[in-house]
Enzyme design. Structure first.
Site, PDB file in Angstrom:
ATOM      1  N   THR A  47       0.833  -1.213   0.000  1.00 17.89           N
ATOM      2  CA  THR A  47       0.000   0.000   0.000  1.00 17.89           C
ATOM      3  C   THR A  47       0.861   1.253   0.000  1.00 17.89           C
ATOM      4  OG1 THR A  47      -1.778  -1.172   1.130  1.00 17.89           O
ATOM      5  CG2 THR A  47      -1.846   1.236   1.200  1.00 17.89           C
ATOM      6  N   CYS A  48       1.966   1.211   0.725  1.00 12.23           N
ATOM      7  CA  CYS A  48       2.853   2.372   0.812  1.00 12.23           C
ATOM      8  C   CYS A  48       3.447   2.714  -0.557  1.00 12.23           C
ATOM      9  CB  CYS A  48       3.971   2.101   1.817  1.00 12.23           C
ATOM     10  SG  CYS A  48       3.368   1.570   3.439  1.00 12.23           S
ATOM     11  N   SER A  49       3.850   1.687  -1.308  1.00 15.46           N
ATOM     12  CA  SER A  49       4.500   1.893  -2.600  1.00 15.46           C
ATOM     13  C   SER A  49       3.523   2.051  -3.758  1.00 15.46           C
ATOM     14  CB  SER A  49       5.434   0.718  -2.918  1.00 15.46           C
ATOM     15  OG  SER A  49       6.540   0.712  -2.050  1.00 15.46           O
TER      16      SER A  49
END
Length: 157
Positions: A47-49
């Site tokens: 999700t972060c990337s």
């Protein structure tokens, strides 16, 4: 947990720059500035990337046009990992900050202990800081990604 209207705690965050390692004192770095600071559980994670950092990369110019001096991403990772992740994501307008020992995250009261990431990590959040004081704080519920997105922060500025 830190609340709106409270000053950021004294802490050190690290950044790898072209000139080498820089250790920033949070109270000095964010003094006399309007800052959007967002935190992710881990660099190079799904999700972060795929969503969180890319949203801020895409909207960086528009966010800064709203009077924001610094957009910063922090994670409980070292500055080397944060710099490499920023390069991989073309995050040229984002200050990539490492909280390697989680001291800043813990001082905010926004840590979580998770086996999936190997221990203490940051909860996912975004905040607006004005002259070192939190004026907006959006903390995600576990396993969600809504209130800390670049789009949500941009809409609130």
């Amino acid at each position: 947990m830190i609340q709106q209207g409270q000053a950021l705690p004294a802490a050190t965050l690290s950044q790898l720059t072209a000139d080498g390692m820089v250790n920033h004192q949070v109270t000095e770095l964010f003094a006399n500035k309007k800052v959007v600071l967002f935190a992710v559980p881990g660099a190079f994670t799904p999700t972060c990337s795929e969503s969180h950092l890319p949203g801020f990369v895409v909207l960086a110019d528009q966010i800064k046009a709203k009077g924001v001096d610094i957009i910063a991403c922090v994670s409980v990772n070292d500055a080397f990992v944060m710099q490499a992740w920023g390069e991989a994501q073309n995050a040229n307008e984002i200050m990539m900050l490492g909280d390697g020992d989680a001291s800043f995250t813990k001082a905010l009261g926004l840590e979580m202990d998770t086996a999936a990431f190997g221990g203490i990590r940051s909860q996912r959040y975004a905040m607006v800081i004005e002259n070192g004081v939190v004026t907006q704080l959006n903390v995600e519920e576990p396993k969600t990604f809504e209130v800390s997105s670049a789009e949500a922060i941009f809409a609130s500025l």
